[in-house]
Structures are given as structure tokens and as C-alpha cells.
Design an enzyme around this catalytic site. Structure first.
Site, mmCIF file in Angstrom:
data_model
loop_
_atom_site.group_PDB
_atom_site.id
_atom_site.type_symbol
_atom_site.label_atom_id
_atom_site.label_comp_id
_atom_site.label_asym_id
_atom_site.label_seq_id
_atom_site.Cartn_x
_atom_site.Cartn_y
_atom_site.Cartn_z
ATOM 1 C CG ASP A 1 -7.406 43.102 -26.709
ATOM 2 O OD1 ASP A 1 -8.143 42.388 -25.869
ATOM 3 O OD2 ASP A 1 -7.363 42.635 -27.742
ATOM 4 N N GLY B 1 -3.580 42.156 -17.891
ATOM 5 C CA GLY B 1 -3.454 41.427 -16.519
ATOM 6 C C GLY B 1 -1.899 40.744 -16.264
#
Length: 159
Positions: free
Chosen positions: A88, A63
Site C-alpha cells: 500500500d 501483490g
């Protein structure tokens, strides 16, 4: 006695039709990028420097990294959640599906923070699936320039 230098490139080029000087053929690859907080400026600088190469491919990032790359380069970036809140894991899923062709992970090995994405797990998974991965600027430059030359075109055969 004169020493001759030999290069395997002409042989490889003849066998595989490989031409490192060929113009881009319109085929794109999926590039994954993650940068820990202490490396955000470095990844921005990297993406600015190689914007013309990145623009020919699809860029995926966690992000905040993705947002910062977009702001710095005006490139479109497919953004996951922030790494610390699941981005992740989204990134890792894409690696496991072999949907990424190259991964760049900039992190500070001296300052490992438990809220940062788990770099070693991502690197191990990239190794497992034979996805080229760079964890520092020197290797990232080699990969991105190789991408521009067509050195990673073998990945297109996996799609």
C-alpha cells in the site's frame, strides 16, 4: 410547445476534437487496483468482465490482488508487495508521483481490518492529485467504461 434537449458533447467535441466513438489510439494509462481480502473475487470478476479494456493499459496492483488478476485473466500485472507488508505504501508513492491515471479500490467498509491497506489515505491522496478513484463496483464500471470511451484522455496531457 416541444422541449428540445441540448447536449454539450457536440460543442466539446468541436472545441477539443473529442470523439467518444473513436477507436483506441494506442495510448495507454496506468491503472492501480487494490482489493481487500473480502473483495478479491469481485475484483477478479470485474477484471474478467473488462479484460479487453484493461489489456490496452498498464495494470498495477498490490501483490495478492495482482497475482489473482493475472491468474483469472492472463493479463500482465505490475505487482507491488502485499498491501499488509508495504504494498500500500508503494502504491501510495505511485499516486504521489502522479504515475497512476485511475485507481480502483474494492474494500468492505463494514469489516475494516488493520492489516489491510489504508483505503482512506489512498483516496485522500487521489483527491489531492486529481486522480479518478472508485471504491465500489458501480463507480469502477463508470470509470472503466469512461476510460474506453476516452473520457480520461485529459490525463495523457499530464504525462
Amino acid at each position: 410547445n416541444q422541449i428540445q434537449s441540448y447536449s454539450i458533447l457536440p460543442i466539446y467535441a468541436e472545441i477539443k476534437g473529442y470523439n467518444p466513438r473513436a477507436e483506441w489510439r494506442g495510448e495507454f494509462m496506468n491503472l492501480g487496483i487494490i482489493a481487500h481480502n473480502s473483495k478479491k473475487v469481485l475484483i477478479e470478476d470485474f477484471c474478467i468482465a473488462y479484460k479487453n479494456i484493461l489489456a490496452k493499459h498498464e495494470v498495477y496492483a498490490t501483490g495478492t490482488t495482482g497475482r489473482r488478476i493475472e491468474e483469472a485473466t492472463s493479463l500482465h500485472v505490475h505487482k507491488f508487495l502485499a498491501g499488509s507488508i508495504g504494498g500500500d505504501k508503494q502504491f501510495m508513492e505511485m499516486v504521489e508521483r502522479q504515475d497512476l491515471d485511475m485507481v480502483i479500490l474494492f474494500y468492505n467498509p463494514v469489516m475494516m481490518d488493520p492489516v489491510e491497506p489504508d483505503i482512506m489515505s489512498i483516496v485522500k491522496r487521489c483527491d489531492q492529485y486529481n486522480i479518478p478513484v472508485a471504491t465500489n463496483i458501480a463507480t469502477a464500471e463508470l470509470l472503466i467504461l469512461g476510460l474506453a470511451r476516452g473520457d480520461l484522455d485529459w490525463r495523457l496531457n499530464l504525462k
